[in-house]
Enzyme design. Structure first.
Site, mmCIF file in Angstrom:
data_model
loop_
_atom_site.group_PDB
_atom_site.id
_atom_site.type_symbol
_atom_site.label_atom_id
_atom_site.label_comp_id
_atom_site.label_asym_id
_atom_site.label_seq_id
_atom_site.Cartn_x
_atom_site.Cartn_y
_atom_site.Cartn_z
ATOM 1 N N ASP A 161 -11.851 38.877 23.975
ATOM 2 C CA ASP A 161 -11.862 37.597 24.684
ATOM 3 C C ASP A 161 -10.506 37.191 25.253
ATOM 4 O OD1 ASP A 161 -14.535 37.488 24.162
ATOM 5 O OD2 ASP A 161 -14.395 35.981 22.579
ATOM 6 N N CYS B 242 -12.990 50.271 17.725
ATOM 7 C CA CYS B 242 -12.003 51.259 17.323
ATOM 8 C C CYS B 242 -12.320 51.639 15.882
ATOM 9 C CB CYS B 242 -10.583 50.707 17.453
ATOM 10 S SG CYS B 242 -10.188 49.414 16.283
ATOM 11 N N ARG C 158 -9.917 50.278 21.410
ATOM 12 C CA ARG C 158 -9.754 48.934 21.962
ATOM 13 C C ARG C 158 -8.801 48.940 23.151
ATOM 14 N NH1 ARG C 158 -6.583 44.076 20.443
ATOM 15 N NH2 ARG C 158 -7.852 42.279 20.976
ATOM 16 N N ARG D 156 -13.592 44.628 17.516
ATOM 17 C CA ARG D 156 -12.576 43.589 17.653
ATOM 18 C C ARG D 156 -12.766 42.934 19.007
ATOM 19 N NH1 ARG D 156 -6.826 45.776 16.247
ATOM 20 N NH2 ARG D 156 -7.453 47.627 17.367
ATOM 21 N N LYS E 205 1.943 54.533 19.335
ATOM 22 C CA LYS E 205 0.847 54.235 20.254
ATOM 23 C C LYS E 205 0.916 52.822 20.799
ATOM 24 C CE LYS E 205 -3.354 52.664 18.019
ATOM 25 N NZ LYS E 205 -4.698 52.986 17.657
ATOM 26 N N ASN E 206 1.458 51.880 20.050
ATOM 27 C CA ASN E 206 1.527 50.513 20.545
ATOM 28 C C ASN E 206 2.467 50.371 21.729
ATOM 29 O OD1 ASN E 206 -0.343 49.594 18.691
ATOM 30 N ND2 ASN E 206 1.203 49.094 17.176
#
Length: 140
Positions: free
Chosen positions: A126, A118, A93, A123, A22-23
């Site tokens: 910013d 998530c 996220r 998380r 997934k990353n």
């Protein structure tokens, strides 16, 4: 593993096929918003976050063909898309990665307050917001 010992002295050769993860696939899927051409992705894992992003694409009018048995997704974000009523996928996220493509295509993107969470919990986003602002986006 405490120790990894490699003996050699000769060039390595061979072929490695990285696993689908997934990353890698989520940013790639999000970046497809930058083209109106057909895009085919291979080795796409059948995971919830991928399905959520593909459902979002369908909700804005994109053409999406997914064959998870073959680990292949084919999609096109052609003309006539409408993201004005579509909410970004929640509880992941990676929704924030859709923002640059949406801004490039539509001139704006709306990220709801609860889109930054998530399964690991809340998380911060910013760093993403700072990048958007550095490129001239107004965040408010």
């Amino acid at each position: 593993m405490a120790t990894l010992r490699v003996n050699g002295g000769r060039p390595l050769k061979g072929k490695v096929i990285p696993s689908a993860n997934k990353n890698a696939v989520l940013p790639t899927l999000c970046s497809t918003l930058l083209t109106r051409e057909w895009v085919t992705l291979h080795r796409v894992p059948d995971i919830t976050d991928v399905r959520k992003i593909l459902a979002f694409f369908k909700s804005i009018g994109s053409e999406v063909e997914a064959d998870f048995d073959a680990e292949t997704v084919r999609l096109r974000h052609g003309e006539g898309l409408d993201a004005s009523k579509a909410g970004l996928p929640k509880d992941m996220r990676s929704s924030v990665m859709l923002v640059p493509g949406l801004m490039a295509r539509f001139g704006r993107a709306v990220l709801e307050d609860d889109s930054k969470g998530c399964t690991l919990g809340l998380r911060e986003i910013d760093p993403h917001i700072e990048v958007f602002q550095a490129f001239g986006a107004t965040v408010g």
